[in-house]
Motif scaffolding. Structure first.
Motif, PDB file in Angstrom:
ATOM      1  N   GLN A   8      -8.459   9.822  15.465  1.00 49.68           N
ATOM      2  CA  GLN A   8      -8.982   9.857  16.831  1.00 49.68           C
ATOM      3  C   GLN A   8      -8.167   9.024  17.807  1.00 49.68           C
ATOM      4  O   GLN A   8      -8.037   9.388  18.956  1.00 49.68           O
ATOM      5  CB  GLN A   8     -10.439   9.387  16.842  1.00 49.68           C
ATOM      6  N   ILE A   9      -7.632   7.904  17.311  1.00 50.51           N
ATOM      7  CA  ILE A   9      -6.954   7.003  18.263  1.00 50.51           C
ATOM      8  C   ILE A   9      -5.499   7.387  18.512  1.00 50.51           C
ATOM      9  O   ILE A   9      -4.829   6.798  19.327  1.00 50.51           O
ATOM     10  CB  ILE A   9      -7.026   5.525  17.824  1.00 50.51           C
TER      11      ILE A   9
ATOM     12  N   LEU B 105      -7.504   5.226  24.706  1.00 44.97           N
ATOM     13  CA  LEU B 105      -8.719   6.031  24.520  1.00 44.97           C
ATOM     14  C   LEU B 105      -9.513   6.176  25.818  1.00 44.97           C
ATOM     15  O   LEU B 105     -10.143   7.201  26.057  1.00 44.97           O
ATOM     16  CB  LEU B 105      -9.647   5.323  23.514  1.00 44.97           C
TER      17      LEU B 105
ATOM     18  N   GLN C  13     -13.029   3.641  18.059  1.00 40.87           N
ATOM     19  CA  GLN C  13     -12.720   4.993  18.540  1.00 40.87           C
ATOM     20  C   GLN C  13     -13.923   5.605  19.251  1.00 40.87           C
ATOM     21  O   GLN C  13     -13.794   6.569  19.997  1.00 40.87           O
ATOM     22  CB  GLN C  13     -12.227   5.882  17.383  1.00 40.87           C
TER      23      GLN C  13
ATOM     24  N   LYS D 249     -10.453   6.285  11.556  1.00 41.07           N
ATOM     25  CA  LYS D 249     -10.392   6.242  13.015  1.00 41.07           C
ATOM     26  C   LYS D 249      -9.028   6.672  13.546  1.00 41.07           C
ATOM     27  O   LYS D 249      -8.905   7.104  14.671  1.00 41.07           O
ATOM     28  CB  LYS D 249     -10.733   4.837  13.493  1.00 41.07           C
TER      29      LYS D 249
END
Ligand code: SAM
Ligand code: SF4
Length: 436
Positions: free
Chosen positions: A130-131, A12, A100, A127
């Motif tokens: 997003q990850i 990230l 995230q 999450k």
């Protein structure tokens, strides 16, 4: 799972200009990813934070640069405010369901003034979407979280409070991540979950799927060769999954199935919802379908009220199962769990003696299991170089570390047949039979 989460944090942060550094001395950002499962892990968080304070102060004095300090994981979730109070040099506290948001939280840290950011929500938007976007480097073997949280509320355990309610990740999201891992050279995937075999979701054709079906679907990915999963709960060990161990050649012959205790009284007090006999019956069934499977487990020693008789029942269960490998821990009182207020806590000396006895037995079983592989040919995935010249380390289907030598410089990520020559407590050694 923390290891997986740490890798995801690295992924990230990469687009934001960060890269992984082995040392904290000159790091712009230090993330301490923490575990809350036993008290020792919590104590370690605070002592690590003390060490980090010294490092960032030295850096500031030498270079004038200020490092950002973030605490992530389950201690962050459970003790966010306490961490900020006890360790004022911490800038960010972020829980396991919110990491995230780490890039945004970092961006909000004021480089001059110390403003604090705490994010320990359980967001409704998973999450994982997003990850998953930016998967970076992995070795030949990778973790993949498919399930998180727990609704079982064992009386000793903090997981339902720190990781939240049971959540199964959707099939498409898992397949998508698995394919991304394969594209960057991963050949072995370990599916993760606090109760991994509680995973359930809608499968193809909108059918209800469990872990067995998911594994069969993942096995269709050609370049994925070895599949593992951990950690399972005995109650969720269904026939479909047991059959996969027999029928799916990519599913490794290794099962980590915690028993915790061999005493029905203690199991009841732990709220495990199964008896010792039921646990043994599951193991029997697993071995009926997959006779060579390596069985592993977890044991808690000295749960409140545990008597010598209960302890002997645990030893007896261990003897009956004959584990290939297993973990055992002294009971650790966790704040907020029902067990912490039970009466009859077992004293430390008794816990130490019982733990020693259990670990001696488990050690002898593990050595015997490893010795049985001598003179057999085992296919291993080569993971990394060893410390010695020309030495490699691979992992066997039974989850053993196997050491071997080769002059070939590019074996990492390949599968090699080894003839096992020696067996030790925690590893094997072998000679190459063939590469393929
Ligand atoms: N969900 C799995 C199950 O129920 O079998 C286990 C997952 S738990 C996160 C990992 C292991 O940590 C447990 O199997 C247990 O042996 C150990 N553990 C959890 N809480 C503990 C405590 N309070 N004291 C000592 N060991 C603990
Ligand atoms: Fe913890 Fe496992 Fe019990 Fe859930 S089932 S509460 S994760 S020990």
């Amino acid at each position: 799972m923390n290891f997986y989460d740490s890798e995801k944090m690295t992924d990230l942060l990469k687009p934001h200009g960060y890269q992984l550094d082995e040392h904290e001395d000159d790091a712009d950002l230090i993330v301490l990813n923490t575990c809350h499962i036993r008290e020792k892990a919590v104590e370690k968080t605070y002592s690590e934070l003390g060490r980090i304070r010294d490092k960032i102060n030295i850096r500031k004095a030498i270079t004038g640069k200020r490092s950002i300090v973030a605490v992530a994981g389950c201690v962050a979730q459970a003790q966010g405010k306490e961490i900020m109070k006890r360790s004022p040099w911490v800038d960010i506290v972020v829980g396991p369901q919110s990491y995230q948001n780490l890039p945004e939280l970092i961006a909000k840290v004021d480089p001059v003034n110390k403003n604090k950011n705490i994010n320990i929500e359980f967001p409704t938007i998973p999450k994982f979407d997003q990850i998953n976007a930016n998967i970076q480097e992995r070795g030949p073997s990778a973790f993949l979280t498919i399930q998180e949280g727990c609704d079982k509320f064992c009386t000793f355990c903090v997981v339902p409070y720190t990781r939240g309610a049971e959540y199964s990740r959707p099939l498409t999201s898992i397949i998508d991540e698995a394919k991304k891992l394969i594209d960057i050279g991963v050949r072995e995937i370990t599916l993760l979950g606090q109760n991994v075999n509680a995973w359930n979701s809608k499968g193809l054709n909108n059918e209800d799927w469990g872990l067995g079906k998911l594994i069969d679907e993942l096995a269709k990915i050609n370049e994925l060769k070895f599949i593992r999963y951990t950690t399972s709960h005995p109650l969720d060990m269904d026939v479909e999954l047991i059959k996969s161990h027999r029928d799916n050649k990519k599913l490794m012959p290794y099962l980590h199935l915690p028993a915790q205790s061999g005493s029905d009284y203690i199991l009841k007090m732990m709220n495990r919802k199964h008896t010792a006999k039921e646990y043994l019956r599951i193991i029997e069934k697993v071995r009926e379908y997959s006779p060579k499977i390596a069985i592993s487990g977890d044991f808690i020693v000295g749960f409140p009220g545990e008597t010598d008789k209960d302890h002997k029942l645990t030893l007896s269960l261990i003897k009956q199962v004959n584990y290939a490998q297993a973990y055992s821990f002294k009971y650790s009182k966790r704040p907020g769990t029902p067990g912490s207020v039970f009466l009859n806590h077992v004293n430390e000396d008794t816990k130490n003696c019982r733990l020693y006895e259990i670990q001696e037995l488990l050690r002898s079983q593990q050595l015997a299991f490893n010795k049985k592989t001598i003179n057999s040919i085992i296919k291993v995935l080569v993971l990394k170089k060893g410390k010695k010249k020309n030495q490699y380390i691979g992992r066997s289907p039974f989850n053993q570390s196997v050491y071997f030598s080769s002059l070939n410089e590019s074996l990492i990520g390949s599968f090699i047949d080894l003839n096992i020559t020696e067996a030790f407590q925690n590893s094997l050694t072998g000679n190459i039979v063939s590469d393929f």
